[in-house]
Design an enzyme around this catalytic site. Sequence first.
Site, mmCIF file in Angstrom:
data_model
loop_
_atom_site.group_PDB
_atom_site.id
_atom_site.type_symbol
_atom_site.label_atom_id
_atom_site.label_comp_id
_atom_site.label_asym_id
_atom_site.label_seq_id
_atom_site.Cartn_x
_atom_site.Cartn_y
_atom_site.Cartn_z
ATOM 1 N N ALA A 260 65.246 -25.681 48.970
ATOM 2 C CA ALA A 260 64.282 -26.664 48.458
ATOM 3 C C ALA A 260 64.861 -28.048 48.174
ATOM 4 O O ALA A 260 64.120 -29.028 48.130
ATOM 5 C CB ALA A 260 63.642 -26.120 47.175
ATOM 6 N N ALA A 261 66.173 -28.139 47.919
ATOM 7 C CA ALA A 261 66.725 -29.440 47.528
ATOM 8 C C ALA A 261 66.578 -30.452 48.683
ATOM 9 O O ALA A 261 66.639 -30.054 49.842
ATOM 10 C CB ALA A 261 68.197 -29.279 47.160
ATOM 11 N N GLY A 263 63.947 -31.482 46.900
ATOM 12 C CA GLY A 263 62.716 -31.191 46.168
ATOM 13 C C GLY A 263 61.465 -31.919 46.623
ATOM 14 O O GLY A 263 60.413 -31.802 45.992
ATOM 15 N N GLY A 264 61.545 -32.636 47.735
ATOM 16 C CA GLY A 264 60.361 -33.370 48.219
ATOM 17 C C GLY A 264 59.190 -32.448 48.529
ATOM 18 O O GLY A 264 58.049 -32.723 48.154
ATOM 19 N N LYS A 265 59.476 -31.323 49.178
ATOM 20 C CA LYS A 265 58.386 -30.420 49.577
ATOM 21 C C LYS A 265 57.890 -29.616 48.376
ATOM 22 O O LYS A 265 56.697 -29.349 48.253
ATOM 23 C CB LYS A 265 58.837 -29.513 50.722
ATOM 24 C CG LYS A 265 59.208 -30.301 51.987
ATOM 25 C CD LYS A 265 59.607 -29.411 53.131
ATOM 26 C CE LYS A 265 60.115 -30.197 54.325
ATOM 27 N NZ LYS A 265 61.444 -30.781 54.100
ATOM 28 N N ASP A 282 67.673 -23.070 45.986
ATOM 29 C CA ASP A 282 68.653 -23.697 46.870
ATOM 30 C C ASP A 282 70.032 -23.163 46.505
ATOM 31 O O ASP A 282 70.280 -22.834 45.347
ATOM 32 C CB ASP A 282 68.624 -25.227 46.748
ATOM 33 C CG ASP A 282 69.206 -25.903 47.986
ATOM 34 O OD1 ASP A 282 68.430 -26.292 48.881
ATOM 35 O OD2 ASP A 282 70.445 -26.042 48.058
ATOM 36 N N ASP A 311 70.998 -17.866 47.143
ATOM 37 C CA ASP A 311 71.291 -17.861 48.572
ATOM 38 C C ASP A 311 70.073 -17.290 49.301
ATOM 39 O O ASP A 311 69.686 -16.142 49.077
ATOM 40 C CB ASP A 311 72.539 -16.990 48.804
ATOM 41 C CG ASP A 311 72.926 -16.879 50.272
ATOM 42 O OD1 ASP A 311 72.085 -17.191 51.141
ATOM 43 O OD2 ASP A 311 74.071 -16.466 50.539
ATOM 44 N N ASP A 330 62.376 -24.074 54.757
ATOM 45 C CA ASP A 330 62.884 -25.282 55.420
ATOM 46 C C ASP A 330 64.341 -24.948 55.760
ATOM 47 O O ASP A 330 65.246 -25.195 54.981
ATOM 48 C CB ASP A 330 62.775 -26.459 54.443
ATOM 49 C CG ASP A 330 63.103 -27.779 55.110
ATOM 50 O OD1 ASP A 330 63.424 -27.764 56.308
ATOM 51 O OD2 ASP A 330 63.077 -28.817 54.432
ATOM 52 N N CYS A 383 64.420 -29.606 60.714
ATOM 53 C CA CYS A 383 64.456 -30.997 61.200
ATOM 54 C C CYS A 383 65.374 -31.044 62.420
ATOM 55 O O CYS A 383 66.206 -31.928 62.568
ATOM 56 C CB CYS A 383 64.884 -31.967 60.112
ATOM 57 S SG CYS A 383 66.464 -31.586 59.352
#
Length: 438
Positions: A260-261, A263-265, A282, A311, A330, A383
């Site tokens: 998650a880091a 943290g935008g999403k 994360d 993890d 992600d 990405c």
Amino acid sequence: MSHKEGEGAASRAAAALAIQQVLEQGRSLNQALPQVTRNLAPRDKALCQQLCFGVLRQLPELNFLVSQLLDKPLKNKTSIIQWLMLVGTYQLVSMRVAEHGAVSATVEAAKLLKHKSLAGLVNGVLRNLLRRRDELLAQLAQREDLKHNHPRWLADAISQAYPDQASSIMAANNNQAPLWLRVNENQTTGDSYRQQLDSAAIPYAPESPLPTAIQLDQAQDVTTLPDFAAGAVSVQDIAAQHAAWLLDAQPGESILDCCAAPGGKTAHILERTSSARVLAIDSDAQRLTRVHENLQRLQLAKLDVRVQQGDASQPSTWAPAEPFDRILLDAPCSATGVIRRHPDIKWLRRASDIAELAQLQSQILDALWPHLRGGGTLLYATCSILPQENAEQIKAFCARHPDAVRLATHPDGSVDWQWLPGEHAGDGFYYAKLEKRA
């Protein structure tokens, strides 16, 4: 030396140090820049960053130009001066700078870097470059192998996956990315925030694929945006902004945001569905502080959200007994879709990384799947633009898990949504959405 030249020298010396850390020590620019610029004034920091991005975007071409002017490259203790010459060369071929000032500041930087004895060499090489610039640039134009400014393995991988678009992808990778804002729906609306931008005379693109996404006409210091400190907006690329929309969390559902880091999403999920129960995981404790900071600034920390170190490939060590309604993964990836934001990726990645990352992604997918309830949804995102990490990864996962059903992600109904760098002014990104048969 005038005060002005001294100032310019410090930013050029810092740029050479940052480039050395990336290319010799394998550190990312994100790690190197704060360290080398900590004593610089804001303007010099900005110039240092611009120089680093430029050199890493055009590295093969700059290496070629410098190699035409030097008998042999400087190595070992003097390698820092080799990097400084690339910084000097970039200014003289790709920036609008006063040539005399750029040369003298780069020469002074050699002294700041404790190589006074090589200052004359730097001066000679850069003055020679100015004299021979047209001739050298004509030679460079003949070199087809250098013009994409990508390492050979990556250029080959992109050409193999996208034979028709390879040139435009690599060109997009070497351009500057636009600045996209995401409006915090918990506080305001896209239309109201556009009015605030109008009042502040900050120009933006009239069209947007999402109601809360705004593309600014030019990048600016985000802290100067209206109500930024109060949490009205975040910076997030348009491709990444589609994650929370595609995940489509519903009120009261339990959501896992994996990897998650910063943290935008996580924040976007809560902005869209403030009554969702979110667990953000994360493995990097340091980066989790950014998640907390973002949730605080956006005034979301008081909602039902837990941030935990864990993890993703070992959910049994942190996951609750209850399965999740939705999982956003992600996944850790090659980041080959965000090279325009992080030009160091081209030189930090190795061809061998891709198979290792694909292996890790499949491990994480297999580990998380049992923690999704029947009828629940997993959204897989990277990405990356490489098929091994994306379409091929999901195809292999579905072959291993017959209870996985592919859902549409693309507006045209396709199940694979591969964004390429620069498409819709976004980053390179991939989405696949899987429903677990009840």
